[in-house]
Design a protein around this motif. Structure first.
Motif, short mmCIF file in Angstrom:
data_model
loop_
_atom_site.label_atom_id
_atom_site.label_comp_id
_atom_site.label_asym_id
_atom_site.label_seq_id
_atom_site.Cartn_x
_atom_site.Cartn_y
_atom_site.Cartn_z
N SER A 1 -5.11 2.10 5.01
CA SER A 1 -6.06 2.68 5.97
C SER A 1 -5.43 2.96 7.33
N ALA A 2 -4.11 2.77 7.47
CA ALA A 2 -3.42 3.03 8.74
C ALA A 2 -2.13 3.79 8.46
N PRO A 3 -1.69 4.61 9.42
CA PRO A 3 -0.41 5.31 9.25
C PRO A 3 0.74 4.31 9.15
N VAL A 4 1.81 4.71 8.45
CA VAL A 4 2.99 3.88 8.26
C VAL A 4 4.23 4.74 8.50
N THR A 5 5.17 4.22 9.31
CA THR A 5 6.45 4.89 9.50
C THR A 5 7.50 4.10 8.75
N LEU A 6 8.13 4.76 7.78
CA LEU A 6 9.15 4.14 6.95
C LEU A 6 10.54 4.44 7.49
N ASN A 7 11.39 3.43 7.59
CA ASN A 7 12.79 3.60 7.95
C ASN A 7 13.58 3.79 6.66
N LEU A 8 14.43 4.82 6.62
CA LEU A 8 15.16 5.19 5.42
C LEU A 8 16.65 4.91 5.60
N THR B 1 13.99 15.38 -4.05
CA THR B 1 13.06 14.76 -3.12
C THR B 1 12.43 13.52 -3.72
N VAL B 2 12.11 12.60 -2.84
CA VAL B 2 11.34 11.41 -3.18
C VAL B 2 10.02 11.52 -2.41
N THR B 3 8.91 11.35 -3.11
CA THR B 3 7.59 11.43 -2.49
C THR B 3 7.01 10.03 -2.36
N TYR B 4 6.51 9.72 -1.17
CA TYR B 4 5.87 8.43 -0.91
C TYR B 4 4.38 8.64 -0.74
N ARG B 5 3.59 7.64 -1.18
CA ARG B 5 2.13 7.68 -1.00
C ARG B 5 1.70 6.43 -0.25
N ASN B 6 0.86 6.62 0.77
CA ASN B 6 0.29 5.52 1.54
C ASN B 6 -1.18 5.41 1.16
N THR B 7 -1.54 4.37 0.43
CA THR B 7 -2.93 4.16 0.04
C THR B 7 -3.68 3.30 1.05
N LYS C 1 16.06 9.81 9.03
CA LYS C 1 16.16 8.35 9.13
C LYS C 1 14.80 7.67 9.04
N GLU C 2 13.71 8.45 9.16
CA GLU C 2 12.37 7.88 9.02
C GLU C 2 11.39 8.97 8.64
N THR C 3 10.25 8.53 8.10
CA THR C 3 9.16 9.44 7.79
C THR C 3 7.85 8.71 8.03
N THR C 4 6.86 9.42 8.54
CA THR C 4 5.55 8.84 8.82
C THR C 4 4.54 9.35 7.81
N LEU C 5 3.82 8.41 7.21
CA LEU C 5 2.78 8.72 6.24
C LEU C 5 1.43 8.41 6.87
N GLN C 6 0.56 9.37 6.90
CA GLN C 6 -0.79 9.13 7.41
C GLN C 6 -1.57 8.27 6.42
N ALA C 7 -2.62 7.64 6.87
CA ALA C 7 -3.47 6.83 6.00
C ALA C 7 -3.97 7.70 4.85
N GLY C 8 -3.76 7.26 3.62
CA GLY C 8 -4.19 8.03 2.46
C GLY C 8 -3.32 9.24 2.17
N GLY C 9 -2.22 9.39 2.88
CA GLY C 9 -1.39 10.59 2.76
C GLY C 9 -0.09 10.39 2.01
N THR C 10 0.63 11.49 1.87
CA THR C 10 1.94 11.48 1.22
C THR C 10 2.97 12.14 2.13
N THR D 1 0.81 -1.22 0.00
CA THR D 1 0.00 0.00 0.00
C THR D 1 0.84 1.27 0.00
N VAL D 2 2.17 1.15 0.07
CA VAL D 2 3.04 2.31 0.05
C VAL D 2 3.92 2.24 -1.20
N VAL D 3 3.99 3.35 -1.95
CA VAL D 3 4.82 3.42 -3.15
C VAL D 3 5.55 4.75 -3.19
#
Length: 150
Positions: free
Chosen positions: A80-87, A72-78, A99-108, A46-48
């Motif tokens: 239904s829950a927030p996701v924290t990505l480790n970079l 910049t690199v933009t991530y999209r979370n499609t 070192k990380e970024t949090t994407l809200q549900a449906g967010g970028t 669900t994340v791209v």
């Protein structure tokens, strides 16, 4: 198969999903990109990364006056829950500001990647930006051309 599972997605979005979910290979990213396509992962993930790759252009020779270049690199979370990505960027001369970024549900969300070509070899310099959490793995190929003397 991916297009059947995601009928609302257009060509560029499908390509980003396939590239983002590829299985990295040990070979130079300049030659193999993100890695081996993994359609099974692409269907479930669900994340791209919105962009297929990040090309930071050409640094002209000589390199004693190079300045770091960023993009910049933009991530999209499609999902239904927030996701924290480790970079964790791989390959010289790349670095990532966070070192990380949090994407809200449906967010970028975006992250900044920098290439510092003042040191190291000349030529096409490739790297990867893996963003991971649990089963999620998003791969973004990186490129900068450090011009050779000519």
């Amino acid at each position: 198969m991916l297009a059947l599972r995601r009928p609302a997605s257009r060509g560029a979005e499908l390509k980003s999903t396939l590239v983002s979910s590829a299985t990295p290979l040990v070979f130079d990213a300049h030659y193999v990109g993100a890695g081996r396509l993994d359609v099974g992962r692409a269907i479930k993930q669900t994340v791209v990364a919105v962009e297929n790759s990040l090309n930071l252009g050409t640094q002209r020779w000589p390199h004693d006056d190079d300045k770091p270049v960023s993009g910049t690199v933009t991530y999209r979370n499609t999902g239904s829950a927030p996701v924290t990505l480790n970079l964790a960027v791989s390959g010289a001369p790349y670095s990532v500001e966070q070192k990380e970024t949090t994407l809200q549900a449906g967010g970028t969300g975006t992250v900044r990647v920098t290439a510092d070509t003042r040191t190291g070899p000349d030529g096409q310099l490739a790297g990867r930006l893996p963003a991971t959490t649990g089963e999620v793995r998003v791969i973004t190929p990186l490129a900068v051309h450090k011009e050779v003397e000519s």
